[in-house]
Design an enzyme around this catalytic site. Structure first.
Site, short mmCIF file in Angstrom:
data_model
loop_
_atom_site.label_atom_id
_atom_site.label_comp_id
_atom_site.label_asym_id
_atom_site.label_seq_id
_atom_site.Cartn_x
_atom_site.Cartn_y
_atom_site.Cartn_z
CE LYS A 96 0.75 2.91 1.24
NZ LYS A 96 1.79 2.55 2.20
O1 G3P Z 1 4.01 0.37 3.43
C1 G3P Z 1 3.67 -0.75 2.70
C2 G3P Z 1 4.71 -1.83 2.65
O2 G3P Z 1 5.93 -1.32 2.23
C3 G3P Z 1 4.80 -2.67 3.90
O3 G3P Z 1 5.94 -3.47 3.90
O4 G3P Z 1 7.57 -4.85 5.15
O5 G3P Z 1 5.29 -4.45 6.12
O6 G3P Z 1 5.59 -5.94 4.15
P1 G3P Z 1 6.08 -4.75 4.88
#
Ligand code: G3P
Length: 223
Positions: free
Chosen positions: A91
């Site tokens: 990633k």
């Molecule tokens: O892993 C990337 C993404 O899904 C992060 O989500 O909830 O931290 O905005 P969030």
């Protein structure tokens, strides 16, 4: 539609796997930091444990994020992480060095997931550089009053017009409707916390209906 769980917690991953619908795991540095791991070696062992939980199927994979920011360091870290296990997808953030790194790694047939995508321009460059996945962050855009779903639709349109193979993982999912809306437009995959995936199945009328069915059945039928 592929379902990924967005966590680095081994117990959560084991639980989600039991549902039988899990296609993989996505992690990020913040999720890793929530676990009790304090050095790079242990983080790498943790990624291998996640891969092992997913079992032998080649179709399932684990996105593991690099934390370097300079191009040569990104390439080195990407190669290192990718060599940990065949299920690892590297990633990489949507920066200029990130795009260069994706290009380099994709030429070596290393799968990448371009993350922190907040614009179609970023998604376009990620696809052109050969990224296997892109991860647009739905919820974080909604959080600042921009429509995250509009971005995902726009990326899908662009990818279809140019027949890019790059797959879209809708990330930063905040609630079950995000998943349904993505399904309605044919998004390749979502990555979500486990409780939101569980909430897709929960419905009060199902609960009430099942209780009634079982009550009626037990009233009449013995054994
Ligand atoms: O892993 C990337 C993404 O899904 C992060 O989500 O909830 O931290 O905005 P969030």
């Amino acid at each position: 539609m592929k379902f990924f769980i967005d966590t680095a917690n081994l117990d959560e991953i084991k639980e989600a796997k039991k549902m039988g619908i899990l296609d993989g795991v996505t992690t990020n540095p913040s999720l890793i930091a929530k676990e009790s791991i304090y050095n790079k070696n242990d983080i790498y062992k943790h990624y291998i444990s996640i891969c092992n939980i997913l079992g032998k199927k080649n179709s399932k994979n684990v996105s593991a994020e690099i934390v370097s920011v300079d191009y040569l360091d990104m390439v080195q870290e990407g190669e290192e992480i990718s060599s940990l296990h065949p299920k690892i997808v590297v990633k990489i953030p949507a920066t200029e060095n990130g795009i260069k790194t994706i290009k380099y790694l994709s030429k070596k047939n290393i799968k990448t997931n371009c993350t922190l995508i907040f614009s179609s321009g970023q998604a376009l460059l990620a696809a052109k550089s050969g990224s296997y996945y892109v991860s647009p962050f739905l919820g974080r855009l909604d959080d600042i009053s921009q429509n995250g779903l509009d971005l995902i639709k726009e990326i899908k349109t662009i990818y279809s017009l140019y027949r890019f193979d790059t797959k879209i993982i809708a990330a930063s999912i905040r609630h079950p409707l995000h998943i349904i809306e993505c399904a309605k437009i044919g998004i390749d995959a979502i990555t979500s916390p486990r409780n939101i995936i569980s909430n897709l199945i929960n419905h009060p009328l199902t609960k009430i209906g099942l209780e009634k069915f079982l009550k009626d059945y037990k009233k009449k039928i013995r054994n």
